[in-house]
Each structure stands twice: as C-alpha cells, then as structure tokens.
Scaffold this motif. Sequence first.
Motif, short mmCIF file in Angstrom:
data_model
loop_
_atom_site.label_atom_id
_atom_site.label_comp_id
_atom_site.label_asym_id
_atom_site.label_seq_id
_atom_site.Cartn_x
_atom_site.Cartn_y
_atom_site.Cartn_z
N CYS A 26 -5.98 -5.54 -4.46
CA CYS A 26 -6.39 -4.25 -5.05
C CYS A 26 -6.99 -3.32 -3.99
O CYS A 26 -6.94 -2.10 -4.14
CB CYS A 26 -7.35 -4.44 -6.21
SG CYS A 26 -8.87 -5.30 -5.77
N CYS A 70 -11.28 7.07 -8.95
CA CYS A 70 -10.06 6.65 -9.67
C CYS A 70 -9.22 7.84 -10.11
O CYS A 70 -9.72 8.77 -10.75
CB CYS A 70 -10.47 5.80 -10.87
SG CYS A 70 -9.07 5.32 -11.90
N ASP A 115 -2.68 -6.49 -10.64
CA ASP A 115 -3.64 -7.54 -10.29
C ASP A 115 -3.06 -8.93 -10.61
O ASP A 115 -2.70 -9.19 -11.76
CB ASP A 115 -4.94 -7.30 -11.08
CG ASP A 115 -5.80 -8.54 -11.11
OD1 ASP A 115 -5.90 -9.20 -10.06
OD2 ASP A 115 -6.35 -8.85 -12.18
N THR A 172 -2.49 1.24 -11.79
CA THR A 172 -1.85 0.20 -10.99
C THR A 172 -2.64 -1.11 -11.00
O THR A 172 -2.05 -2.19 -11.05
CB THR A 172 -1.66 0.70 -9.54
OG1 THR A 172 -0.85 1.86 -9.60
CG2 THR A 172 -0.98 -0.34 -8.67
N CYS A 173 -3.97 -1.02 -10.95
CA CYS A 173 -4.78 -2.25 -10.91
C CYS A 173 -4.60 -3.05 -12.20
O CYS A 173 -4.51 -4.27 -12.17
CB CYS A 173 -6.25 -1.91 -10.68
SG CYS A 173 -6.89 -0.62 -11.74
N LEU A 195 -13.43 0.59 -15.07
CA LEU A 195 -12.54 -0.47 -14.59
C LEU A 195 -13.28 -1.77 -14.81
O LEU A 195 -14.29 -2.02 -14.16
CB LEU A 195 -12.20 -0.24 -13.12
CG LEU A 195 -11.50 1.11 -12.97
CD1 LEU A 195 -11.84 1.77 -11.67
CD2 LEU A 195 -10.01 0.95 -13.16
N GLN A 239 -8.54 4.09 -3.11
CA GLN A 239 -9.60 3.30 -2.46
C GLN A 239 -10.81 3.06 -3.36
O GLN A 239 -11.95 3.24 -2.93
CB GLN A 239 -10.03 3.96 -1.14
CG GLN A 239 -10.47 2.93 -0.12
CD GLN A 239 -10.68 3.51 1.26
OE1 GLN A 239 -9.84 4.26 1.76
NE2 GLN A 239 -11.79 3.17 1.88
N TRP A 248 -8.17 -1.26 -17.29
CA TRP A 248 -8.54 0.16 -17.21
C TRP A 248 -8.85 0.64 -18.63
O TRP A 248 -8.05 0.44 -19.54
CB TRP A 248 -7.36 0.95 -16.63
CG TRP A 248 -7.64 2.40 -16.38
CD1 TRP A 248 -8.00 2.96 -15.20
CD2 TRP A 248 -7.59 3.48 -17.33
NE1 TRP A 248 -8.18 4.31 -15.36
CE2 TRP A 248 -7.95 4.65 -16.66
CE3 TRP A 248 -7.30 3.55 -18.69
CZ2 TRP A 248 -7.99 5.90 -17.28
CZ3 TRP A 248 -7.35 4.78 -19.33
CH2 TRP A 248 -7.70 5.94 -18.62
N TYR A 286 -11.35 0.05 -4.83
CA TYR A 286 -11.80 -1.34 -4.64
C TYR A 286 -12.09 -1.60 -3.17
O TYR A 286 -11.23 -1.38 -2.31
CB TYR A 286 -10.73 -2.31 -5.16
CG TYR A 286 -10.45 -2.12 -6.62
CD1 TYR A 286 -11.32 -2.63 -7.58
CD2 TYR A 286 -9.33 -1.41 -7.05
CE1 TYR A 286 -11.07 -2.44 -8.93
CE2 TYR A 286 -9.08 -1.22 -8.40
CZ TYR A 286 -9.97 -1.74 -9.34
OH TYR A 286 -9.73 -1.54 -10.68
N CYS A 310 -4.51 0.01 -4.53
CA CYS A 310 -5.14 1.15 -5.21
C CYS A 310 -4.96 2.40 -4.34
O CYS A 310 -5.40 2.42 -3.19
CB CYS A 310 -6.63 0.89 -5.45
SG CYS A 310 -7.47 2.39 -6.03
N ASP A 322 0.87 -1.18 0.00
CA ASP A 322 0.00 0.00 0.00
C ASP A 322 0.91 1.23 0.00
O ASP A 322 1.43 1.64 1.04
CB ASP A 322 -0.89 -0.04 1.26
CG ASP A 322 -1.87 1.13 1.31
OD1 ASP A 322 -1.64 2.13 0.61
OD2 ASP A 322 -2.83 1.04 2.08
#
Length: 563
Positions: free
Chosen positions: A503, A532, A542, A537-538, A483, A510, A549, A512, A507, A284
């Motif tokens: 995620c 978003c 992932d 990054t997701c 997303l 926040q 995205w 997710y 993320c 994180d």
Amino acid sequence: MQRDEMPVDVLFVGAGPACLSGAIHLKKLIDAHNEAIDAGQKSGNKLDEVMIAVLEKGSDVGAHQLSGAVLDPLALNELFPDWKTREDFPLERYVERDEMVFLTPTGHIKAPWLPPEMVNHGKPIISLGRFTKWLGTRAEELGISIFPGFSGNELLFEGNQCVGVRTGDKGIDKDGTPKDNFTPGMDMKAKVTILGEGPRGHLARKLIERRKLDANCNPMVYELGCKEVLELPPGTIKEGFVVHSLGFPLDMKTFGGSFMYSLGGDKVCIGMMTALDAADPMLDVHHQLQVLKNHPFVRGIIGQGKVVKYGAKAVTIGGWASMPQLYTDGAMLVGDSASFLNPMRIKGIHLSMKSGMLAAEAAFDALLSGDNSANTLKAYKERLDASWVRTEMEASKNMHANFGQGIVGGMVRTGVQWLFGPGSSTKPFEADYDHMKTISAYYGQATPIEKPKLEFDGKYLVDKLTDVYMSGTKHDEHQPAHLKIVDTEICATTCKEQYGNPCTKFCPAQVYNMRPNEQTGRLEMAVDFSNCVHCKTCDIRDPYQIITWVPPEAGEGPEYHAM
Ligand code: SF4
C-alpha cells in the motif's frame, strides 16, 4: 440519537453521469406522462409532486468526477438530442487525429489500423467534471433536488426492502466524540433507491453483500488510472488529438496502457492505467505515469508542459462478466458501481448514462404501480438486455479473462473472439488481490529490485505529494480516519515481510507510510488520510483485505472539477 427524516420518491446516490442521466430521464418521463393525461391522450393517474433527489459526497457536482474522456455520445444523443448545438455544452474539442502506438523503452510503433471499436475520430473530448456539472445544472432546471456535501453512509432496510439511505454524521472528532458543530446525518426514506457511487461504491458493496447480488458473476476487477492535466505554451496545441499506447512502461504480463488527449486551450491530459491484478507487489502507477512522461515519444508531444491538475481513480474492467444482479427490493445499481464499462474500449460513460436511464424507467414503473419490489424493478435488467448496452458489452465479456495469462496471448484470444464472437460461456476469473505475488516469489530474492530513479523537476515530472497538492484534496484531520485497517500489527509484521507493504507504493496519494514508533523504533503503519483522493485502490488491492474505505466527512476529498 434524534435524526431528521426526509421522505423522497426516488433517491439517487452519487451525482455522476449514471445517476444524473437517470434523474433527468425520470423527470422527463413523469412530465410527459402528466402532460399526456392533461391532453387526454392517456388515461390513469398523474404523478404529482414527485420528489427526485440526488446525493453527492463531493463539495459540488463534478468535484469527484475523473475520467479520460472521449465520450461516445450514444446515450447523450437520447437524453439531449440537441447537445451539439447547445452553447452551454462543455465541449473541449472534437477528435481530429486518433492514434494507437506500441511503446518500446525508447521508441514507438504506430498501429497501421484501428479496430472500429477503438476509432474516436469525430467524437467529443470532454472533462467529466465539467460534463457532470452541466448535467447537474440541467437536472436542477427540471426541478430535481441535488444535495452536494452529503454522503450516503448506511442503507436503510425494512426487512429485505431497501427504504433509503442514512447520510453521514458531521462534526465528529478523531476519538469519536461529537464536536461543537456536530450534526447527525439524516434518514432519506425513498420508495426507490438507485446507487451510482462510482467504482467500488460504499453502499453498493453493502447492498451486493447483503442481498448476495454477486452470486452468479465474476468478482469486480479494476485498473488504477492516474491522470494529470498539463498546460503547454500558448499556440502549441492546434488540433483535437487522441493517442492511446500499449507496452512501455508495462511488462508483457501486466494489463494496461496510457492515453493522451488534447483539451481546450493549450492543455493536454495524460493518464496511465494499470490493472490491479498485477503480480508485482511494488506496483506504483503514479511512478509509471512519470516514467511514461519521460519517454522520448511522449516528451516530443507534451515535454514543454507544466502539470496543473492531478487525480487518480479505480476503473472497473470486468465489464459484462462482473455485472451483479442489478435490482433488489427497493433498490437498483447503476454505472461503475455495477461494472458498466466496456473493457475493450475502456469506455463507460455512455454505458453508465444508459444504465441510469433504464433504471429510471423501472423506477417510473414502480411509481405508477405503487409496487417497488424486485418484481417490478427487474424490468431494468429486461430493458438492458434488449438495449444496445448488452450488444456492446457482451461482445467483450471475456476480455479480462483472456488477458489473465499475459498480453500476447490475451491479444490473440481477444482478436479471435472479435472476429468470431465471444461464445456462449463466460470465462471465470479471480479478484485482483489474489494475483499479487510475495516479494520473494516475484523478485526471486528477499528484497524488491528498486525502480529506476527519476529526476523530479516539480514542473513536468512531479512526485506524489506535489501531485496530491494538484488534486486539491482536503480533509479535516480532526475526524476519524476514513481508511479502516482491521489489524495494523499485520502491516508491521507479516505484510512487511511477505509483500513489503504494497500500500505504501500502490496508493497514488502517499497515504500509507511506514514510520518508526517513537518508543520502540519499530516501523509501523501511519495513515495520512487527509491525502486520500478516494480512488479505492487500497480497498481493492490490499493482499490481506484488511483495509476498508468508508466515506469521510462529506464535502471533503479531491476537487477535480475540470478533470
Ligand atoms: Fe486511494 Fe486508498 Fe490511497 Fe485513498 S488511501 S488515495 S483510496 S489507495
């Protein structure tokens, strides 16, 4: 559906430093060519009424631009030799003090010496948002058309030839039905399309996949950078300083570091950058940034500050080793979308600018010859290979691979290559998501070890949602989520058990959240896409690679401007 068509000669996608520098350079080349013919100094045909267009998905030029940033002015010197004396140049400060420190959990050790590549003394500190806005204004003065609030959603092809871009539809409701304000995207048909959408570019990815442009390179790899701007009491900041740090709060297996730069007025920016190949599934970076700010050394410099802006962005760190083929029929890749960043210096703005300028030279060749095939556009790569970009980037080509097994070994290997050169071979590495470990493999137990709790005061130490507010991010919630999760059942079952839904941690906005289903009470994935900040990054980290995205309705997202 009836779509408007707009023919242009050269279309740049993304109003960042790469595309704007490219557009400006191309217009200057065309003007010089026409003037030389008018003056009888050159034979041939004039290039009259050439239309150069730039698409930008943000609400305005600069709205989605985020970087440190201490600028190496190499490319800027070529594009605007007079930038230092221009009153309109958006300089924050020049670097007067330049430090590198190693942080332990409570102390710090100052590096006695900096390698020449890391020396920033005398370089301009800029806000990338303000700098690109300045470039945009210069471009418009030259007659280049900029279209803010237009995203490039699809590539247009005729056979294998890229012939332009379809912009995003506007006014579609959550369920996909057109609203009263529905406006279909238009087809921008171009002789040459240049993609510079930043890291993990949406169209760049499609082009790379379709034309297999990454067949002979390593995958693109990334860090996530979380950055805040803090306002300090008047009179606190007396000089232009740059402090880079290694060590705490990262462990000795995770690549990354931090930066602190003084800006104009009494503002300071601080950023934490961590590689997205980190093994910890609970990574994180936003939390790491708050932990970093709580360190006594950092508090001693900016502890009186109040957070006023926030942003997050993936940063390409594979450099030369991850660079795909840069051209294909009708199209070229520039900037971060094509891995233009030197991972040794964590600097890429100057490389991105130069990549745009060299692509512009190949586009100019194509306009002159009428041949926009790969055979003409390959001149971009040939010019790149003959330029200072290759000299700089090739030297650090094995940097990412060197740090694959830990920080100490990576420093030793990189130091040896710095002294003796990188060698002829390029070391292989895998994509970031391949390196994430499961909860049990990383923590040695079924549940993750909780990170230390922080006392957020809402001023100096702030939680994610407060920071999202500081980013100015906005999305209309009455539109399809941008997303796309292929199978949310994986989130509720396998991913939850194996990785603890990473995620929800990585993320930086926040987006997710695992929430109980109203009927069954089972924890299921909720995507708060309006938060978003477009960091991607997701899409990158992932572990199941089931998140994609795609551009939301254009003109939305963060409002960085001064970041
Ligand atoms: Fe970044 Fe994805 Fe979160 Fe958006 S949803 S802020 S792209 S990690």
